[in-house]
Design a protein around this motif. Structure first.
Motif, PDB file in Angstrom:
ATOM      1  N   ASN A 161       0.837  -1.122  -0.157  1.00  0.00           N
ATOM      2  CA  ASN A 161       0.139  -0.145  -0.029  1.00  0.00           C
ATOM      3  C   ASN A 161       0.776   1.296   0.131  1.00  0.00           C
ATOM      4  N   MET A 162       1.410   1.688  -1.347  1.00  0.00           N
ATOM      5  CA  MET A 162       2.230   2.708  -1.272  1.00  0.00           C
ATOM      6  C   MET A 162       1.664   3.919  -2.285  1.00  0.00           C
ATOM      7  N   GLY A 163       2.009   5.037  -1.852  1.00  0.00           N
ATOM      8  CA  GLY A 163       1.753   6.307  -2.878  1.00  0.00           C
ATOM      9  C   GLY A 163       3.064   6.467  -3.943  1.00  0.00           C
ATOM     10  N   ASP A 164       2.545   7.246  -4.830  1.00  0.00           N
ATOM     11  CA  ASP A 164       3.573   7.441  -6.002  1.00  0.00           C
ATOM     12  C   ASP A 164       5.080   8.059  -5.291  1.00  0.00           C
ATOM     13  N   GLU A 165       4.854   8.885  -4.685  1.00  0.00           N
ATOM     14  CA  GLU A 165       6.084   9.579  -3.961  1.00  0.00           C
ATOM     15  C   GLU A 165       6.723   8.534  -3.216  1.00  0.00           C
ATOM     16  N   GLN A 166       6.121   7.665  -2.406  1.00  0.00           N
ATOM     17  CA  GLN A 166       6.608   6.786  -1.617  1.00  0.00           C
ATOM     18  C   GLN A 166       7.537   5.727  -2.757  1.00  0.00           C
ATOM     19  N   LYS A 167       6.794   5.437  -3.545  1.00  0.00           N
ATOM     20  CA  LYS A 167       7.456   4.228  -4.417  1.00  0.00           C
ATOM     21  C   LYS A 167       9.028   4.841  -5.011  1.00  0.00           C
ATOM     22  N   VAL A 168       8.842   6.263  -5.424  1.00  0.00           N
ATOM     23  CA  VAL A 168       9.918   6.875  -5.976  1.00  0.00           C
ATOM     24  C   VAL A 168      10.992   6.722  -5.036  1.00  0.00           C
ATOM     25  N   ARG A 169      10.766   7.094  -3.609  1.00  0.00           N
ATOM     26  CA  ARG A 169      11.831   7.269  -2.746  1.00  0.00           C
ATOM     27  C   ARG A 169      12.617   5.853  -2.205  1.00  0.00           C
ATOM     28  N   PHE A 170      11.531   4.879  -2.299  1.00  0.00           N
ATOM     29  CA  PHE A 170      12.085   3.486  -1.959  1.00  0.00           C
ATOM     30  C   PHE A 170      13.044   3.050  -3.123  1.00  0.00           C
ATOM     31  N   GLN A 226      17.204   1.322  -4.734  1.00  0.00           N
ATOM     32  CA  GLN A 226      17.596   0.392  -5.371  1.00  0.00           C
ATOM     33  C   GLN A 226      18.568   0.509  -6.523  1.00  0.00           C
ATOM     34  N   LEU A 227      18.934   1.498  -6.698  1.00  0.00           N
ATOM     35  CA  LEU A 227      19.828   2.045  -7.923  1.00  0.00           C
ATOM     36  C   LEU A 227      21.238   2.153  -7.040  1.00  0.00           C
ATOM     37  N   LEU A 228      22.141   1.612  -7.595  1.00  0.00           N
ATOM     38  CA  LEU A 228      23.497   1.007  -7.265  1.00  0.00           C
ATOM     39  C   LEU A 228      24.479   1.708  -8.108  1.00  0.00           C
ATOM     40  N   GLY A 229      25.708   2.087  -7.631  1.00  0.00           N
ATOM     41  CA  GLY A 229      26.875   2.414  -8.498  1.00  0.00           C
ATOM     42  C   GLY A 229      26.570   3.785  -9.176  1.00  0.00           C
ATOM     43  N   SER A 230      26.928   3.481 -10.480  1.00  0.00           N
ATOM     44  CA  SER A 230      26.912   4.881 -11.302  1.00  0.00           C
ATOM     45  C   SER A 230      25.253   5.274 -11.382  1.00  0.00           C
ATOM     46  N   MET A 231      24.461   4.324 -11.220  1.00  0.00           N
ATOM     47  CA  MET A 231      23.160   4.707 -11.525  1.00  0.00           C
ATOM     48  C   MET A 231      22.516   5.776 -10.399  1.00  0.00           C
ATOM     49  N   THR A 232      23.272   5.946  -9.507  1.00  0.00           N
ATOM     50  CA  THR A 232      22.992   6.847  -8.292  1.00  0.00           C
ATOM     51  C   THR A 232      23.194   8.251  -8.925  1.00  0.00           C
ATOM     52  N   ALA A 233      24.060   8.561  -9.930  1.00  0.00           N
ATOM     53  CA  ALA A 233      24.334   9.928 -10.328  1.00  0.00           C
ATOM     54  C   ALA A 233      23.098  10.310 -11.237  1.00  0.00           C
ATOM     55  N   TRP A 234      22.377   9.185 -11.839  1.00  0.00           N
ATOM     56  CA  TRP A 234      21.195   9.619 -12.762  1.00  0.00           C
ATOM     57  C   TRP A 234      20.069  10.087 -11.692  1.00  0.00           C
ATOM     58  N   TRP A 235      20.107   9.316 -10.499  1.00  0.00           N
ATOM     59  CA  TRP A 235      19.207   9.771  -9.599  1.00  0.00           C
ATOM     60  C   TRP A 235      19.229  10.902  -9.046  1.00  0.00           C
ATOM     61  N   ASP A 236      20.648  11.481  -8.752  1.00  0.00           N
ATOM     62  CA  ASP A 236      20.956  12.659  -8.231  1.00  0.00           C
ATOM     63  C   ASP A 236      20.678  13.806  -9.086  1.00  0.00           C
ATOM     64  N   THR A 237      20.920  13.697 -10.378  1.00  0.00           N
ATOM     65  CA  THR A 237      20.670  14.625 -11.031  1.00  0.00           C
ATOM     66  C   THR A 237      19.126  14.820 -11.546  1.00  0.00           C
ATOM     67  N   PHE A 238      18.320  13.561 -11.543  1.00  0.00           N
ATOM     68  CA  PHE A 238      16.854  13.737 -11.642  1.00  0.00           C
ATOM     69  C   PHE A 238      16.134  14.475 -10.448  1.00  0.00           C
ATOM     70  N   HIS A 239      16.932  14.094  -9.205  1.00  0.00           N
ATOM     71  CA  HIS A 239      16.199  14.535  -8.109  1.00  0.00           C
ATOM     72  C   HIS A 239      16.667  16.013  -7.875  1.00  0.00           C
ATOM     73  N   ALA A 240      17.669  16.586  -8.462  1.00  0.00           N
ATOM     74  CA  ALA A 240      18.154  17.733  -8.262  1.00  0.00           C
ATOM     75  C   ALA A 240      17.250  18.854  -9.334  1.00  0.00           C
ATOM     76  N   MET A 241      16.668  18.157 -10.322  1.00  0.00           N
ATOM     77  CA  MET A 241      16.195  18.961 -11.373  1.00  0.00           C
ATOM     78  C   MET A 241      14.594  19.199 -11.050  1.00  0.00           C
ATOM     79  N   GLN A 242      14.337  18.370 -10.125  1.00  0.00           N
ATOM     80  CA  GLN A 242      12.700  18.679  -9.634  1.00  0.00           C
ATOM     81  C   GLN A 242      12.806  20.137  -8.745  1.00  0.00           C
ATOM     82  N   GLN A 243      11.581  20.726  -8.601  1.00  0.00           N
ATOM     83  CA  GLN A 243      11.215  21.814  -7.954  1.00  0.00           C
ATOM     84  C   GLN A 243      11.316  21.395  -6.528  1.00  0.00           C
ATOM     85  N   PRO A 244      11.973  22.493  -5.597  1.00  0.00           N
ATOM     86  CA  PRO A 244      12.216  22.198  -4.400  1.00  0.00           C
ATOM     87  C   PRO A 244      11.054  21.451  -3.565  1.00  0.00           C
ATOM     88  N   ASP A 245       9.810  21.918  -3.837  1.00  0.00           N
ATOM     89  CA  ASP A 245       8.517  21.622  -3.015  1.00  0.00           C
ATOM     90  C   ASP A 245       7.744  20.449  -3.729  1.00  0.00           C
TER      91      ASP A 245
END
Length: 154
Positions: free
Chosen positions: A90-99, A103-122
């Motif tokens: 029983n998960m919301g969309d935002e919870q799915k993304v955080r969890f 599960q992204l490992l190694g160089s995949m975390t760089a993609w996540w960091d970039t994706f996350h940084a491109m989101q609006q702060p709120d």
């Protein structure tokens, strides 16, 4: 109908048949345990957890990790497995993304960091936003078109 539209239709059909197979497997498992095989009730079929799922609940489903791979369609396979796991929780969309980000490992975390940084702060990214961006980055359109051609030639 364009190739892209055909691919979208093909993927939607695949998702629907995968979901139907999951439901049948749950029903068979429920019957094997002596129940009626449906979801819910006292029949032993699969059911969702009550209340919001925790990260520990997510980990108990043994979600796969994702690392850099030479095969772009491994990314699609990874996303489909995760979506199957979500059916148990029983998960919301935002919870799915955080969890899933965990599960992204190694160089995949760089993609996540970039994706996350491109989101609006709120703004917390939705699962749809995550999967769209993930597919655009890891599954080039040329690969999808090539796989569609191979499928149509079967």
């Amino acid at each position: 109908m364009t190739l892209a539209e055909m691919m979208v239709e093909l993927m939607a059909t695949h998702r629907e048949s995968t979901h139907a197979m999951e439901l049948m497997a749950q029903a068979v498992a429920g019957i094997a345990r002596g129940g009626h095989g449906g979801n819910g009730g006292n029949g032993g079929g699969a059911c969702r957890l009550e209340g919001p799922s925790s990260y520990q609940d997510f980990l108990k489903t043994h979600p796969p990790t994702f690392t850099l791979t030479d095969e772009p369609l491994d990314a699609e396979h990874w996303l489909r497995i995760l979506e199957q796991k979500f059916l148990l929780l029983n998960m919301g969309d935002e919870q799915k993304v955080r969890f899933v980000a965990q599960q992204l490992l190694g160089s995949m975390t760089a993609w996540w960091d970039t994706f996350h940084a491109m989101q609006q702060p709120d703004h917390l990214a939705t699962w749809q936003e995550f999967t769209t961006a993930f597919r655009e980055f890891y599954i080039p359109a040329g690969v999808i078109n090539r796989k569609l051609t191979e499928f149509l030639e079967l």
